[in-house]
Design a protein around this motif. Structure first.
Motif, PDB file in Angstrom:
ATOM      1  N   ASP A  59       0.804  -1.223   0.000  1.00 39.43           N
ATOM      2  CA  ASP A  59       0.000   0.000   0.000  1.00 39.43           C
ATOM      3  C   ASP A  59       0.840   1.277   0.000  1.00 39.43           C
ATOM      4  O   ASP A  59       0.299   2.383  -0.073  1.00 39.43           O
ATOM      5  CB  ASP A  59      -0.967   0.021   1.187  1.00 39.43           C
ATOM      6  CG  ASP A  59      -0.250  -0.071   2.536  1.00 39.43           C
ATOM      7  OD1 ASP A  59       0.991   0.072   2.554  1.00 39.43           O
ATOM      8  OD2 ASP A  59      -0.937  -0.284   3.557  1.00 39.43           O
TER       9      ASP A  59
ATOM     10  N   LYS B  25       2.514   2.734   2.328  1.00 39.18           N
ATOM     11  CA  LYS B  25       2.498   3.573   3.535  1.00 39.18           C
ATOM     12  C   LYS B  25       3.861   3.639   4.211  1.00 39.18           C
ATOM     13  O   LYS B  25       4.204   4.637   4.842  1.00 39.18           O
ATOM     14  CB  LYS B  25       1.461   3.032   4.528  1.00 39.18           C
ATOM     15  CG  LYS B  25       0.022   3.267   4.103  1.00 39.18           C
ATOM     16  CD  LYS B  25      -0.938   2.724   5.154  1.00 39.18           C
ATOM     17  CE  LYS B  25      -2.384   2.936   4.736  1.00 39.18           C
ATOM     18  NZ  LYS B  25      -3.329   2.367   5.725  1.00 39.18           N
TER      19      LYS B  25
ATOM     20  N   GLN C 115       2.646  10.309  -1.582  1.00 39.72           N
ATOM     21  CA  GLN C 115       2.675  11.217  -0.417  1.00 39.72           C
ATOM     22  C   GLN C 115       3.434  12.513  -0.730  1.00 39.72           C
ATOM     23  O   GLN C 115       2.918  13.603  -0.441  1.00 39.72           O
ATOM     24  CB  GLN C 115       3.279  10.510   0.807  1.00 39.72           C
ATOM     25  CG  GLN C 115       2.504   9.282   1.268  1.00 39.72           C
ATOM     26  CD  GLN C 115       3.009   7.991   0.635  1.00 39.72           C
ATOM     27  OE1 GLN C 115       3.547   8.010  -0.477  1.00 39.72           O
ATOM     28  NE2 GLN C 115       2.849   6.871   1.328  1.00 39.72           N
TER      29      GLN C 115
END
Length: 725
Positions: free
Chosen positions: A200, A202, A287
């Motif tokens: 994912d 993250k 991000q």
């Protein structure tokens, strides 16, 4: 959703707007706003939704999930580091280009997302031009850096060459294709590495580049940073003074914050575009992209809208999309430019000159929504209860507010010697709706179902203004007019699934146009007695071709016609001319590129405007029939991406389709054929191309213009239409 190219539009400030737009098969847009009271948002997922798995949040329509493409724009609201983001996912297919246009109209910034292995593609240029038209500041994101054939340098160079933009490299990739594992932040000289076991995205770590551990990477980054500083200094005078004054000896001492502020100014001025990279499939680089959106793209307060000064903080909003919900009725998406919206608020529609009440106010989350108590300027709202509002309507708090704004605009116009009507000053620019290029008949399963079909088409037209519906005057059949084969196919499927109607489509036909080649005059007299009233009109008109491309007829009045007479009947005259040009004498297609001059008009006292209009229409039709006529066919821009092995059969096939090849480019290991081809010859081309190339080629189409058919092709078309061949 993330394919070929996208555009991300964003505003941030204490409020921000974000928009993403994926070129070929999807696009996304959004808006950022600094959070005030917290409204819980989001859903819980057992696994991360993904376009490759067919469960993308914004692609919730059955047709979208079956085809793996975005068909209609969908909005999602979420939070990112203290900002609220309104994201709109829009289609990338050329048939649904209106969805892109109307979303770009209400956005303050954009992120164009490219396929790193392909760079700038055909539809990329279309959407980039749309963003240019609306003066949208942009960021570029090179996606699919982990894809075989990905090339950072190639993609950057294609942006520079094809889009004529100045790329600012804010990141460098660490590896490419299978070796891609992270990015280098050029501004801060840090590397971002993602955990290889994280699907994912993250888990990643940010580390400063050190001479001991990364000497080669540090050298490359330092050179890239110095080049970036010089590039920004050339574009921003304030930054140039700072660099030359304090940091001319050593660029390494320049603080990252100073450079980021200068990049923000350059981005807003649209003199250059920041470039970032990553892989959305594994969420690598996403991000930093969201951070860049809040850092470099404008907030609503940084976008200058002249009309806001006239409203003095009162409500001013633009409706840019309408959806139909079976339970709640019409759902209207609107961008709020000033003021505040609350449930039960009465608002005035300037375009429709009517007042309506908002029953509920929602934050959009694809096909689910969160009810909220109020929403302020800079946001995108979803409202329930507006029955008459359509795409492109300007909404204000009240009629008196609109009049007050008009007075302020009038005073300002007098100061600057501008001559604008009140409506022009108050109305926000709407959405340009393209003309359809395909049409076909549609019939219900039985006559009793015709009202249901009419209702379904009315709802779909309100949702999608590029869909046109008309009644054939000869056969009485309902005719669908759309932007392409896929567009009409989707409409047909939606009528079946959403409205439960098993309709029948006639053969797909090309929307031709007609024009004339020489100047002709005609005279007509209409003499009717209705009851005890005589209606008598005599008209003389001249029809002539014009060089400038014009869809509507250019109407002129000769000096021989009394100004008092034609002004008194101007509306009836122009209605007659427009109605006559709707159906040409050859194919019954609309007439374009003509000028109609009124040379004589004699009206008997008491003659109705309807009779005047009918006589003018009949006279214009007579003139058009006397002239030498020409059929115009839609010509498409075509771009075919094919491997070298299959280039020859593709070129041979295009030659048979009356194609005109402009150039053949090299893109990595592929060849890109660019040219023009008549739309009539390209129907069903996707199937043929797959067969010729064993499924390895791809193509993109876009309407270029209407061109005259050759005498031989025109004769063949007319014979086919008359049933002789």
């Amino acid at each position: 959703m993330l394919s070929s190219l996208r555009i991300f539009a964003v505003n941030h400030k204490k409020m921000s707007r974000l928009h993403i737009n994926s070129m070929y098969y999807s696009k996304i847009r959004a808006s950022l706003k600094r959070l005030k009271p917290h409204v819980p948002l989001g859903r819980n997922y057992s696994s991360l939704p993904d376009v490759d798995d067919g469960d993308t949040v914004t692609d919730f329509m059955a047709q979208e999930r079956e085809r793996g493409i975005t068909i209609q724009s969908a909005a999602v609201t979420f939070d990112w580091k203290g900002y609220r983001v309104n994201l709109i996912d829009t289609p990338g297919h050329v048939d649904f280009t209106l969805e892109v246009e109307r979303c770009l109209r209400v956005l303050d910034g954009a992120v164009a997302v490219f396929d790193a292995s392909a760079g700038v593609e055909a539809q990329t240029l279309t959407v980039w031009r749309q963003a240019d038209k609306h003066k949208i500041p942009r960021i570029c994101f090179l996606n699919k850096m982990d894809k075989t054939g990905a090339s950072f340098n190639y993609a950057v160079e294609s942006i520079r060459q094809k889009l004529k933009a100045k790329p600012l490299l804010l990141q460098l990739p660490i590896g490419e294709a299978k070796t891609f594992k992270g990015v280098v932040d050029v501004v801060s000289k840090e590397k971002l590495l993602w955990n290889l076991n994280s699907d994912d995205g993250k888990d990643f770590e940010r580390k400063p580049l050190l001479e001991m551990s990364d000497p080669k990477l540090l050298k490359e980054t330092t050179e890239a940073r110095n080049a970036l500083i010089e590039q920004v200094a050339d574009l921003d005078d304030e930054f140039a003074e700072l660099v030359l004054g304090e940091f001319s000896e050593n660029f390494d001492l320049l603080p990252a914050e100073k450079l980021q502020t200068a990049i923000h100014r350059v981005t807003l001025a649209q003199t250059a575009v920041p470039v970032l990279c990553g892989s959305a499939l594994k969420n690598k680089g996403v991000q930093p992209l969201l951070d860049a959106i809040t850092m470099y793209l404008p907030s609503p307060e940084e976008r200058n809208y002249d009309f806001l000064q006239w409203y003095k903080g009162d409500l001013c909003a633009l409706a840019f999309k309408v959806l139909h919900d079976k339970q709640r009725g019409p759902l209207v998406f609107m961008r709020i430019y000033s003021g505040m919206i609350k449930p039960q608020l009465a608002i005035h529609n300037i375009n429709g000159n009517c007042t309506e009440r908002i029953s509920r106010l929602l934050l959009p989350f694809a096909d689910q929504h969160v009810e909220i108590p109020s929403l302020t300027a800079g946001n995108i709202a979803l409202t329930v209860g507006l029955k008459h509002t359509a795409t492109g309507d300007t909404l204000v708090s009240s009629k008196s507010s609109a009049l007050a704004a008009a007075r302020r605009a009038e005073r300002e116009g007098e100061k600057k010697h501008r001559q604008n009507s009140e409506a022009e000053r108050l109305l926000l620019a709407g959405v340009e709706i393209p003309e359809p290029v395909f049409f076909c008949t549609i019939e219900p399963p039985s006559v009793s179902k015709q009202p249901d079909l009419d209702h379904a088409l009315k709802c779909l037209q309100r949702e999608d203004p590029s869909l046109k519906v008309r009644l054939d005057p000869d056969s009485g059949q309902t005719v669908l007019c759309g932007m392409g084969e896929l567009h009409i196919e989707i409409i047909h499927d939606r009528i079946k699934r959403e409205y439960g109607l098993e309709t029948y489509l006639g053969p797909l036909q090309v929307a031709y146009r007609e024009t004339i080649l020489n100047s002709v005059r005609a005279t007509d007299t209409l003499d009717r007695t209705l009851g005890d009233k005589r209606h008598l009109v005599t008209v003389e008109v001249e029809a002539k071709p014009i060089e400038a491309s014009s869809g509507a007829p250019v109407i002129e009045y000769a000096d021989s016609v009394s100004e008092d007479i034609w002004k008194a009947s101007q509306e009836a005259i122009e209605n007659g001319i427009h109605s006559a040009c709707l159906q040409g004498p050859l194919l019954g297609s609309p007439i374009q590129d003509v000028a109609i001059t009124l040379h004589s008009l004699i009206i008997h006292p008491g003659t109705s405007s309807t009779m005047i209009s009918a006589c003018v229409s009949r006279c214009v039709q007579k003139a058009l029939k006397k002239a030498d006529k020409q059929v115009l066919e839609p010509l498409m821009n075509l771009e075919v991406t094919v491997t070298r092995d299959y280039l020859s059969p593709v070129l041979a096939d295009l030659a048979q389709r009356r194609g005109n090849i402009q150039e053949i480019q090299t893109r990595q290991d592929n060849r890109v054929v660019i040219g023009f081809v008549p739309l009539a010859e390209i129907m069903g081309y996707s199937t043929v191309l797959r067969t010729l190339t064993s499924g390895s080629a791809a193509f993109a189409l876009e309407l270029s213009n209407y061109q005259a058919m050759s005498p031989q092709d025109q004769s063949t078309l007319l014979s086919r239409r008359s049933g002789l061949t």
